[in-house]
Design an enzyme around this catalytic site. Structure first.
Site, PDB file in Angstrom:
ATOM      1  N   ARG A 105       0.847  -1.199   0.000  1.00 17.57           N
ATOM      2  CA  ARG A 105       0.000   0.000   0.000  1.00 17.57           C
ATOM      3  C   ARG A 105       0.881   1.247   0.000  1.00 17.57           C
ATOM      4  O   ARG A 105       2.102   1.155   0.108  1.00 17.57           O
ATOM      5  CB  ARG A 105      -0.923  -0.010   1.232  1.00 17.57           C
ATOM      6  CG  ARG A 105      -0.159  -0.339   2.514  1.00 17.57           C
ATOM      7  CD  ARG A 105      -0.772   0.199   3.743  1.00 17.57           C
ATOM      8  NE  ARG A 105      -0.714   1.638   3.759  1.00 17.57           N
ATOM      9  CZ  ARG A 105       0.392   2.342   4.050  1.00 17.57           C
ATOM     10  NH1 ARG A 105       1.539   1.749   4.347  1.00 17.57           N
ATOM     11  NH2 ARG A 105       0.363   3.661   4.040  1.00 17.57           N
ATOM     12  N   ASP A 108      -1.858  10.770  -2.488  1.00 10.32           N
ATOM     13  CA  ASP A 108      -2.115   9.676  -3.432  1.00 10.32           C
ATOM     14  C   ASP A 108      -2.301  10.180  -4.851  1.00 10.32           C
ATOM     15  O   ASP A 108      -2.058   9.464  -5.816  1.00 10.32           O
ATOM     16  CB  ASP A 108      -3.329   8.872  -2.978  1.00 10.32           C
ATOM     17  CG  ASP A 108      -2.967   8.029  -1.772  1.00 10.32           C
ATOM     18  OD1 ASP A 108      -2.994   8.568  -0.647  1.00 10.32           O
ATOM     19  OD2 ASP A 108      -2.583   6.864  -1.953  1.00 10.32           O
ATOM     20  N   ALA A 140       1.095   5.274  -1.929  1.00  7.23           N
ATOM     21  CA  ALA A 140       1.153   5.629  -3.346  1.00  7.23           C
ATOM     22  C   ALA A 140       2.467   5.248  -4.046  1.00  7.23           C
ATOM     23  O   ALA A 140       2.435   4.549  -5.072  1.00  7.23           O
ATOM     24  CB  ALA A 140       0.857   7.120  -3.501  1.00  7.23           C
ATOM     25  N   ARG A 169      -6.826  -0.525  -7.308  1.00 10.81           N
ATOM     26  CA  ARG A 169      -7.255   0.591  -6.437  1.00 10.81           C
ATOM     27  C   ARG A 169      -7.265   1.846  -7.313  1.00 10.81           C
ATOM     28  O   ARG A 169      -6.349   2.053  -8.116  1.00 10.81           O
ATOM     29  CB  ARG A 169      -6.315   0.786  -5.246  1.00 10.81           C
ATOM     30  CG  ARG A 169      -6.351  -0.354  -4.241  1.00 10.81           C
ATOM     31  CD  ARG A 169      -5.501  -0.031  -3.010  1.00 10.81           C
ATOM     32  NE  ARG A 169      -6.185   0.875  -2.093  1.00 10.81           N
ATOM     33  CZ  ARG A 169      -5.573   1.467  -1.060  1.00 10.81           C
ATOM     34  NH1 ARG A 169      -4.287   1.284  -0.855  1.00 10.81           N
ATOM     35  NH2 ARG A 169      -6.254   2.251  -0.249  1.00 10.81           N
ATOM     36  N   LYS A 174      -5.050  10.071   2.501  1.00 10.50           N
ATOM     37  CA  LYS A 174      -5.817   9.260   3.437  1.00 10.50           C
ATOM     38  C   LYS A 174      -6.923  10.065   4.116  1.00 10.50           C
ATOM     39  O   LYS A 174      -6.695  11.196   4.548  1.00 10.50           O
ATOM     40  CB  LYS A 174      -4.852   8.686   4.482  1.00 10.50           C
ATOM     41  CG  LYS A 174      -5.478   7.846   5.572  1.00 10.50           C
ATOM     42  CD  LYS A 174      -6.340   6.709   5.046  1.00 10.50           C
ATOM     43  CE  LYS A 174      -5.610   5.785   4.090  1.00 10.50           C
ATOM     44  NZ  LYS A 174      -6.516   4.917   3.304  1.00 10.50           N
ATOM     45  N   GLN A 210      -3.168   2.763   9.899  1.00 12.35           N
ATOM     46  CA  GLN A 210      -1.828   2.841   9.299  1.00 12.35           C
ATOM     47  C   GLN A 210      -0.889   3.666  10.175  1.00 12.35           C
ATOM     48  O   GLN A 210       0.321   3.423  10.185  1.00 12.35           O
ATOM     49  CB  GLN A 210      -1.892   3.469   7.896  1.00 12.35           C
ATOM     50  CG  GLN A 210      -2.514   2.577   6.836  1.00 12.35           C
ATOM     51  CD  GLN A 210      -3.993   2.830   6.671  1.00 12.35           C
ATOM     52  OE1 GLN A 210      -4.691   3.232   7.605  1.00 12.35           O
ATOM     53  NE2 GLN A 210      -4.515   2.578   5.472  1.00 12.35           N
TER      54      GLN A 210
END
Ligand SMILES: CSC[C@@H](O)[C@@H](O)C(=O)COP(=O)(O)O
EC number: 5.3.1.23
Length: 381
Positions: A64, A253, A66, A98, A264, A212
């Site tokens: 995970r 991202d 970017a 994604r 996020k 995260q």
């Protein structure tokens, strides 16, 4: 406010297992990932032998962040090519795994283009597979270099904005070595400040619902020996009100052409708080995250995640119970709103820091000039 206990000690590697690596055992090439859903409870390797396994790893967030998604996507194309799968089909599946982080499609398309060009030139699938792998390795290496340069530019900006030193930085989600070929984006800047003795504290948002921050950023901060404190996302307001935050540093991202920043979920409320409290809100991202093909924030597709991530509490140590594998905390049947990202408008962003330098104020013109300077080829170009 009482200073929390500092987690200090010698600096250790962020993980014994790199976030991603390519290996060529006798049975055939594989992509080995650190399964980030299990960190920090354990460091477990996930071995992908084909692109569909990688698609699943991307969807589950085993891999995970970017920049790492871009690197993984490029290696995924190389894996499909090396194992004789349909490369175009694999590329589309990877790219669609994604939607929000533009780096994923940048990485996929770069390896796919290298594969296609080599196939046209040589007619040899083995040579084309080698070209795809070379493209993935180059992207991996470039990301490491970009990370180091972002840290330099980011720290210079922090020092300029906060001449007193002793920075107290608030960050959100996870942006360190776990998401990068190098030491990350926003976290790399905090790490540089720490190494220079100018980080007083890293405030780490837990980052609901998948934690995260609590699981990964706290883990990276602890292993780096920096002073850090974890807070629930909704404690940030009182932290600002107490005057405990000097700057916010986050990753991204996707950054649209107008400077809107998708990151996020929970980043946008931090930007609003930062503006109210006159605190710089700084976005640190490589050029691969700038997306001139997306005009504005409203055009960014925000991934919606399954509701069980909100209605259940899940962690590697929690026994299997509800439909998502966690412990049900909301009444069964409760609907959840679970966007993975939110979009911060450019007027709330103090600066965007890239490997080519910082842009402030954040305008479409300044970002376009930066892209032109870096001679970046747009995703669709
Ligand atoms: C350098 S990472 C920047 C972003 O990718 C990061 O902040 C983030 O939002 C990651 O989200 P995730 O859903 O964990 O992939």
């Amino acid at each position: 406010m009482a200073d929390q206990q500092a987690q200090t000690g010698g600096e250790k590697r962020p993980s014994e297992i790199p976030a991603i690596r390519w290996e060529e055992p006798p049975e055939g090439p594989v992509l080995v990932l650190l399964d980030q859903t299990r960190v920090p409870a354990e460091e477990v390797e996930l071995v992908c032998t084909d692109a569909s396994a990688l698609v699943e790893a991307i969807r589950s967030l085993a891999v995970r962040g970017a920049p790492l998604l871009g690197i993984a996507g490029a290696y995924g194309v190389a894996l499909a090519a090396a194992r004789g799968f349909d490369v175009v089909e694999a590329a589309r599946a990877l790219e669609g795994a994604r939607p929000t982080a533009v780096n994923l499609s940048v990485g996929v398309r770069r390896a796919e283009a290298a594969y296609g060009a080599a196939l046209t030139r040589t007619g040899d699938p083995t040579a084309a597979a080698a070209a795809a792998l070379a493209a993935a390795r180059a992207l991996h290496q470039e990301d490491a270099e970009a990370s180091a340069r972002m840290a330099v530019h980011g720290l210079a900006l922090l020092d300029e904005l906060l001449p007193g030193g002793g920075h107290r930085i608030l960050t959100h989600c996870n942006t360190g070595a776990l998401v990068s070929g190098g030491e990350g984006t926003a976290f790399a800047v905090a790490l540089a400040a720490h190494r220079e003795g100018r980080l007083r504290r890293l405030w780490v948002d837990e980052t609901r619902p998948l934690l995260q921050g609590a699981r990964l950023t706290a883990y990276e901060a602890a292993r780096s020996g920096m002073a850090y404190t974890l807070l629930t996302d909704n404690a940030a307001g009182s932290l600002f009100a107490a005057g405990e935050v000097d700057a916010v540093l986050i990753g991204a991202d996707r950054i649209a052409a107008d400077g809107s920043v998708a990151n996020k979920v929970g980043s946008y409320p931090l930007a609003v708080l930062a503006r109210y409290h006159h605190v710089p809100f700084i976005v640190v991202a490589p050029l691969t995250t700038l997306d001139p093909a997306t005009p504005d924030g409203a055009s960014i597709e925000v991934e919606q995640r399954p509701g069980f991530e909100v209605t259940e509490i899940s962690a590697p140590q929690v026994p299997f119970a509800g439909p998502g594998g966690g412990v049900q905390v909301a009444p069964l049947g409760t609907q959840a709103y679970n966007p993975a990202f939110d979009v911060t408008p450019p007027e709330l962003v103090t600066a965007v820091v890239t490997e080519e330098g910082a842009v402030s104020p954040v305008t479409a013109e300044a970002l376009a000039e930066l892209c032109a300077r870096a001679r970046r080829v747009p995703v669709d170009g």
